[in-house]
Design an enzyme around this catalytic site. Sequence first.
Site, PDB file in Angstrom:
ATOM      1  N   CYS A 264     -13.034 -36.115  12.523  1.00 45.11           N
ATOM      2  CA  CYS A 264     -12.488 -36.279  13.873  1.00 45.11           C
ATOM      3  C   CYS A 264     -13.356 -37.176  14.764  1.00 45.11           C
ATOM      4  CB  CYS A 264     -12.222 -34.908  14.485  1.00 45.11           C
ATOM      5  SG  CYS A 264     -11.039 -35.022  15.836  1.00 45.11           S
TER       6      CYS A 264
ATOM      7  N   ARG B 245      -1.762 -35.218  23.068  1.00 46.23           N
ATOM      8  CA  ARG B 245      -2.891 -34.648  22.342  1.00 46.23           C
ATOM      9  C   ARG B 245      -2.341 -34.048  21.043  1.00 46.23           C
ATOM     10  NH1 ARG B 245      -8.161 -34.436  23.337  1.00 46.23           N
ATOM     11  NH2 ARG B 245      -9.206 -32.984  21.965  1.00 46.23           N
TER      12      ARG B 245
ATOM     13  N   HIS C 162     -10.270 -30.314  10.800  1.00 45.73           N
ATOM     14  CA  HIS C 162     -11.282 -29.267  10.954  1.00 45.73           C
ATOM     15  C   HIS C 162     -10.850 -28.098  10.077  1.00 45.73           C
ATOM     16  CE1 HIS C 162     -12.806 -31.429  14.429  1.00 45.73           C
ATOM     17  NE2 HIS C 162     -11.636 -31.348  15.026  1.00 45.73           N
TER      18      HIS C 162
HETATM   19  N1  GLN Z   1     -12.954 -36.556  21.382  1.00 48.49           N
HETATM   20  C1  GLN Z   1     -12.096 -37.004  20.324  1.00 48.49           C
HETATM   21  C2  GLN Z   1     -10.614 -36.980  20.663  1.00 48.49           C
HETATM   22  O1  GLN Z   1     -10.193 -36.187  21.472  1.00 48.49           O
HETATM   23  C3  GLN Z   1     -12.379 -36.181  19.076  1.00 48.49           C
HETATM   24  C4  GLN Z   1     -12.007 -34.723  19.177  1.00 48.49           C
HETATM   25  C5  GLN Z   1     -12.463 -33.915  17.995  1.00 48.49           C
HETATM   26  O2  GLN Z   1     -13.480 -34.206  17.367  1.00 48.49           O
HETATM   27  N2  GLN Z   1     -11.773 -32.840  17.692  1.00 48.49           N
HETATM   28  O3  GLN Z   1      -9.856 -37.769  20.105  1.00 48.49           O
END
Ligand code: GLN
Length: 232
Positions: free
Chosen positions: A93, A126, A189
């Site tokens: 990520c 998101r 994750h």
């Molecule tokens: N900050 C990054 C995003 O929002 C990665 C988020 C994450 O590692 N889960 O795209």
Amino acid sequence: MPKSELSIVRVHNELLGTYGDRGNSDVLAFRAQARGISADVVDISYRDALPTTGDIYLLGGAEDAAQVLSTDALNRSLFAATIENGAVLLAICAGFQIIGTSYYAQGNRVDGIGLLDMETLPGDRRYVGDIKIHSPWCESDITGFENHGGKTILGRDISPFGEVITGFGNGESGVDGAVVGNIFGTYLHGPILARNPEFADLLLARAVGKALEPFDDELAKRYASERRKAVR
Ligand code: GLN
């Protein structure tokens, strides 16, 4: 010459630890030791120099501000040299975004360390929820959880890590992650290696330099199969 001991380097966990990806190192160490391969997990803070002697490097997920700090601290040439020496890198990520050419954090474009030719743009939403992918590198489908705002566009010569079955991965492109040599990037994750032991063994085999002895870990197999059934 296959290796009988491994150094697993957990990079900037104080910054890239928000999503619990540190568990990936424990799974790798456990599954290596089950084959009689000794494995040390080394934590490298963002104030330390990155060692060049690691066999596996792990970058995890993070919030935007921490992600930028980590990017600043990573020495691009040192990191590239390490990975070019054949070390394995798993980048999750935020870690995945960092190894590309650029990404956005808190509305600003940030240069990545440029290990891979790919850029991450702000997504149209998101991307949060369960994710399941099929990767040509693993027989079983891979499951995880994603939570990111960025969508990643791969350069022409980069293979994705897998096809998305459920969820978003790199955005709306139908694929997740990227693979170049021993560099694996993904949005999953979980921690991904706890949920998908076959993938953990693939990384270990790459790091050791030979196929691993089978390890009949019934509990891990059952858990992975339950997660595959649960994520539709
Ligand atoms: N900050 C990054 C995003 O929002 C990665 C988020 C994450 O590692 N889960 O795209």
